[in-house]
Design a protein around this motif. Structure first.
Motif, PDB file in Angstrom:
ATOM      1  N   ALA A 165       2.098 -13.616  -1.421  1.00 15.34           N
ATOM      2  CA  ALA A 165       2.808 -14.376  -0.396  1.00 15.34           C
ATOM      3  C   ALA A 165       1.898 -14.725   0.773  1.00 15.34           C
ATOM      4  O   ALA A 165       2.135 -15.705   1.491  1.00 15.34           O
ATOM      5  N   LEU A 166       0.847 -13.934   0.958  1.00 12.86           N
ATOM      6  CA  LEU A 166      -0.133 -14.208   2.013  1.00 12.86           C
ATOM      7  C   LEU A 166      -1.249 -15.127   1.525  1.00 12.86           C
ATOM      8  O   LEU A 166      -2.126 -15.502   2.307  1.00 12.86           O
ATOM      9  N   GLY A 167      -1.213 -15.492   0.241  1.00 15.52           N
ATOM     10  CA  GLY A 167      -2.228 -16.395  -0.300  1.00 15.52           C
ATOM     11  C   GLY A 167      -3.456 -15.699  -0.833  1.00 15.52           C
ATOM     12  O   GLY A 167      -4.495 -16.347  -1.044  1.00 15.52           O
ATOM     13  N   PRO A 218       3.513  -0.691  -5.450  1.00 16.87           N
ATOM     14  CA  PRO A 218       4.185  -1.484  -6.482  1.00 16.87           C
ATOM     15  C   PRO A 218       4.423  -2.941  -6.086  1.00 16.87           C
ATOM     16  O   PRO A 218       4.579  -3.798  -6.956  1.00 16.87           O
ATOM     17  N   ALA A 219       4.452  -3.224  -4.784  1.00 12.84           N
ATOM     18  CA  ALA A 219       4.696  -4.596  -4.332  1.00 12.84           C
ATOM     19  C   ALA A 219       3.413  -5.310  -3.931  1.00 12.84           C
ATOM     20  O   ALA A 219       3.466  -6.382  -3.321  1.00 12.84           O
ATOM     21  N   LEU A 255       0.858  -1.187   0.000  1.00 20.73           N
ATOM     22  CA  LEU A 255       0.000   0.000   0.000  1.00 20.73           C
ATOM     23  C   LEU A 255       0.896   1.239   0.000  1.00 20.73           C
ATOM     24  O   LEU A 255       2.034   1.191   0.477  1.00 20.73           O
ATOM     25  N   VAL A 256       0.384   2.312  -0.537  1.00 18.08           N
ATOM     26  CA  VAL A 256       1.078   3.604  -0.469  1.00 18.08           C
ATOM     27  C   VAL A 256       0.049   4.671  -0.084  1.00 18.08           C
ATOM     28  O   VAL A 256      -1.152   4.499  -0.306  1.00 18.08           O
ATOM     29  N   THR A 257       0.540   5.742   0.522  1.00 13.82           N
ATOM     30  CA  THR A 257      -0.345   6.865   0.841  1.00 13.82           C
ATOM     31  C   THR A 257      -0.218   7.914  -0.257  1.00 13.82           C
ATOM     32  O   THR A 257       0.840   8.060  -0.878  1.00 13.82           O
TER      33      THR A 257
END
Length: 248
Positions: free
Chosen positions: A173-175, A165-166, A135-137
């Motif tokens: 990775a958390l499914g 971006p990630a 997340l980004v602000t």
């Protein structure tokens, strides 16, 4: 009107009632809480807590803020200093039941807010997603703290977040299948101002999908002793630590 000596007895009387002190202690960590939450944490009826709140407001020890249909109360004036001073000179009070000692803590630690995770866990996960660029602000503030105009214990009408971006990598990775969740008709990103932590936690379709994944994987379990409370399992603690660096 001439004024005499300070009326210490009048102020001291406010702290002489155990139920009223429980109300003050529930607010001692700086939170703003609704009367219903204060009643639950202090073990009082709605009528009982209202009477105590009125006295504490009148004495200037509390302040109230309206948010929607509810009023939220927090310590004000000399109340924090008085509580701290009195605590230093007071003996420890024994916890009289397991329920009394665990229910409030369980709800603060981790709970469901509709269909997403709230409490310390929900806030920690949201902050970690921000730190890892999932997340980004977009408002120039790089954190999950309350913004001006945010209503306590409510979903934000507008929020300062976007996918980072990630996002695909971290949620994968958390499914969580980000593409599948994005195809939902429900808004992908929503956020609430957490009532116990006074910070933002992730809601919306993405928050619900993440919570569903945590429950399905056995990383979260529902608690029987407290309504809406959940607990992080050992496997879940390892997973969140490895993927997000979350340790609570």
């Amino acid at each position: 009107m001439l004024e005499g000596d300070a009326d210490i007895a009048r102020t001291a009387a406010l702290f002489a009632d155990r139920a009223r002190v429980r109300v003050l202690l529930a607010l001692a960590d700086g939170r703003s809480l609704a009367a219903s939450v204060l009643a639950a944490e202090a073990g009082l009826s709605a009528q009982g807590v209202s009477a105590h709140l009125a006295k504490l407001l009148d004495a200037g020890l509390l302040t109230a803020e309206r948010s929607g249909r509810h009023r939220f109360y927090r310590l004000a004036g000399p109340a924090p200093e008085l509580l701290e001073t009195l605590a230093r000179f007071s003996p420890a009070r024994p916890v009289r039941s397991l329920k009394e000692g665990t229910r409030a803590e369980a709800l603060r630690s981790a709970r469901t807010c509709y269909d997403h995770v709230a409490g310390r866990l929900g806030v920690a996960v949201t902050a970690a997603l921000l730190e890892r660029d999932a997340l980004v602000t977009v408002d120039g503030r790089p954190d999950t703290t309350r913004r001006d105009g945010d209503r306590i214990s409510a979903q934000l009408k507008e929020h300062p977040y976007a996918l980072g971006p990630a996002a695909g990598t971290v949620f994968g990775a958390l499914g969580v299948d980000l593409a599948a969740v994005s195809a939902s008709r429900r808004p992908l990103l929503r956020f609430c101002l957490d009532w116990s932590e006074q910070r933002h936690h992730l809601a919306g379709a993405l928050g619900a999908a993440l919570t569903g994944r945590l429950l399905d994987a056995g990383w979260l379990r529902r608690r029987a002793e407290a309504h809406r409370a959940v607990r992080l399992t050992p496997e879940g603690a390892v997973a969140l630590r490895d993927v997000l660096g979350v340790t609570i």
